[in-house]
Write a protein that holds these residues in place. Structure first.
Motif, short mmCIF file in Angstrom:
data_model
loop_
_atom_site.label_atom_id
_atom_site.label_comp_id
_atom_site.label_asym_id
_atom_site.label_seq_id
_atom_site.Cartn_x
_atom_site.Cartn_y
_atom_site.Cartn_z
N SER A 101 0.84 -1.19 0.00
CA SER A 101 0.00 0.00 0.00
C SER A 101 0.88 1.24 0.00
O SER A 101 1.38 1.65 1.06
N PRO A 102 1.09 1.86 -1.16
CA PRO A 102 1.91 3.07 -1.19
C PRO A 102 1.28 4.20 -0.38
O PRO A 102 2.00 5.02 0.20
N PHE A 103 -0.05 4.22 -0.30
CA PHE A 103 -0.73 5.26 0.46
C PHE A 103 -0.35 5.18 1.93
O PHE A 103 -0.08 6.20 2.58
N SER A 104 -0.31 3.96 2.48
CA SER A 104 0.01 3.84 3.90
C SER A 104 1.47 4.19 4.17
O SER A 104 1.80 4.73 5.23
N VAL A 105 2.36 3.91 3.19
CA VAL A 105 3.78 4.25 3.38
C VAL A 105 3.97 5.76 3.32
O VAL A 105 4.66 6.35 4.16
N SER A 106 3.39 6.41 2.32
CA SER A 106 3.55 7.87 2.22
C SER A 106 2.91 8.56 3.42
O SER A 106 3.43 9.57 3.91
N MET A 107 1.82 7.99 3.93
CA MET A 107 1.17 8.59 5.10
C MET A 107 2.08 8.50 6.33
O MET A 107 2.23 9.47 7.07
N HIS B 48 -0.36 18.18 5.68
CA HIS B 48 -0.97 17.45 6.80
C HIS B 48 -2.49 17.67 6.83
O HIS B 48 -3.25 16.75 7.09
N GLN B 49 -2.91 18.89 6.52
CA GLN B 49 -4.36 19.17 6.48
C GLN B 49 -5.04 18.38 5.37
O GLN B 49 -6.17 17.90 5.53
N MET B 50 -4.36 18.21 4.24
CA MET B 50 -4.94 17.46 3.13
C MET B 50 -5.01 15.96 3.45
O MET B 50 -5.97 15.30 3.08
N PHE B 51 -3.99 15.43 4.12
CA PHE B 51 -4.09 14.05 4.58
C PHE B 51 -5.30 13.89 5.49
O PHE B 51 -6.04 12.90 5.40
N HIS B 52 -5.49 14.87 6.36
CA HIS B 52 -6.65 14.83 7.26
C HIS B 52 -7.95 14.82 6.46
O HIS B 52 -8.85 14.02 6.73
#
Length: 413
Positions: free
Chosen positions: A68-74, A108-112
């Motif tokens: 999961s690239p999303f979980s790694v970048s997060m 960080h706000q966009m991840f949120h």
């Protein structure tokens, strides 16, 4: 003597477990930040950089890849919250952050915003989150803990890493968050561990067009020119979204989950024997995924997709070092935003699982068609009976949740 160990554990579990599709109302989605597409482009570019670094590693060549690239970048973005100096710059550069496009605060706000939006989704079972285990003798800065909770929905636990009960609790936590798919996420803990950051993503989707188990047959899968293995191959003859990517000389199939997420499968065209999976994986980029979303068209096709049950596990230390994020693993690490103590990252690990089958589709109507068009088309039949690539993406914004390559569908790893 410094006790300066931080563990990272990134768990990613795609339980692609189709059942009979039922109608479900889609709730209106909260409006995300206008800049959210910029974050997704950053994350997806990172996905391809990470994949290409992964397949260059000798131990993963000619192996199934799934992560999961999303979980790694997060998790790397989370770390940047507490990093300073060169360590922070390496983290931000490594994940592809460009300060001229958006600030770190906006990132960080966009991840949120993205996590909030994913939490609102209907039609699929998706669970994304973070847990931060802090040693009872370790003083983490309150500001870091507050930001982790604010931006990344982090759950916090104070624990004693020297007792076995902590290991048991962590494994139980992962087991619950992954709906029993991962029962033993963490094998052991070093007693001088100070903090353990765990990020997980769980996905369970229902096919829009389920497969009928009665059409599944054992066939030969061509691992390479010399090697074949028997696999259980699912079959459909339906109007499905397909595309022939002439640039990549590959056939592309898009299978939807309840009009919410999609799985893209891409296989090199067998007619072009000079093109292999290696050519495809080296040439492919974020832009191709975006193009496929726009270009796929429904047409009546035969598709053959193998049943899968894969488990993968990766040490990310060397991979992330190779992507320019080296200092965090050494005594040069600067995590002064996490603690006044000097700490570094001891291990970064990633585990993922993928299950694809046709369970629950027994009640689906079986459609048999006697007459089929005879005109030649490279898309008349799509057989995934040789190595192919796989992506699970968000239909709304193309965010890549999972990414991989199937070389041998019966290899459990």
């Amino acid at each position: 003597m410094e006790r300066n160990i931080v563990f990272l554990w990134i768990c990613a579990f795609a339980i692609v477990h189709p059942v009979v599709h039922g109608h479900q109302e889609t709730l209106p989605q909260p409006t995300a930040s206008d800049q959210l597409p910029l974050l997704i482009k950053m994350n997806n570019d990172f996905a391809f950089h990470l994949y290409k670094r992964l397949v260059e590693m000798p131990e993963y060549q000619s192996k199934n890849i799934f992560f999961s690239p999303f979980s790694v970048s997060m998790v790397l973005s989370e770390l940047s919250l507490g990093a300073g100096g060169e360590t922070k710059q390496q983290l931000l550069s490594g994940i592809g952050h460009n300060s001229s496009v958006f600030s770190t605060e906006e990132m960080h706000q966009m991840f949120h915003s993205l996590l909030e939006e994913m939490d609102q989704r209907t039609g699929v079972d998706i669970d994304v989150g973070t847990a931060l285990y802090v040693g009872d003798k370790f003083k983490a800065l309150p500001e870091f803990l507050e930001k982790m909770k604010e931006f990344y929905h982090s759950e916090g636990f104070t624990v004693d890493f020297s007792v076995k009960e902590t290991l048991d609790k962590m494994n139980m936590y992962v087991k619950e968050k992954t709906h029993g798919k991962i029962k033993q996420a963490v094998d052991d803990l070093e007693s001088d561990t100070l903090m353990f950051l765990l990020t997980y993503i769980y996905f369970k989707g229902k096919w829009d067009m389920p497969f009928n188990p009665s059409t599944t047959r054992e066939v030969i899968f061509h691992v390479d020119a010399e090697t074949t293995v028997p696999v259980q191959m699912m079959h459909q003859y339906e109007s499905l979204e397909v595309y022939y990517d002439a640039e990549l000389t590959s056939k592309v199939l898009c299978l939807d989950y309840n009009d919410s997420y999609s799985m893209f499968l891409a296989v090199p065209d067998i007619k072009r024997r000079d093109k292999t999976i290696k050519d495809l994986e080296m040439a492919i980029s974020r832009q191709h995924i975006e193009k496929w979303r726009r270009a796929v068209q429904k047409r009546k096709v035969d598709i053959y997709v193998p049943k899968l049950s894969l488990k993968t596990s990766y040490s990310l230390n060397d991979i992330l070092k190779g992507m320019g994020m080296a200092d965090m693993f050494t005594d040069k690490a600067n995590f002064t935003g996490i603690s006044e103590e000097r700490i570094f990252i001891s291990k970064a690990l990633h585990k993922a699982t993928l299950d694809i089958n046709e369970e629950g589709t027994t009640a689906a109507a079986v459609t048999t068609v006697s007459f089929r068009p005879m005109s030649y088309s490279p898309l008349k039949t799509l057989r995934f009976d040789r190595p192919f690539m796989i992506f699970i993406t968000d239909k709304k914004n193309d965010n890549i949740l999972f990414f991989g390559k199937v070389v041998n569908p019966v290899e459990k790893q």
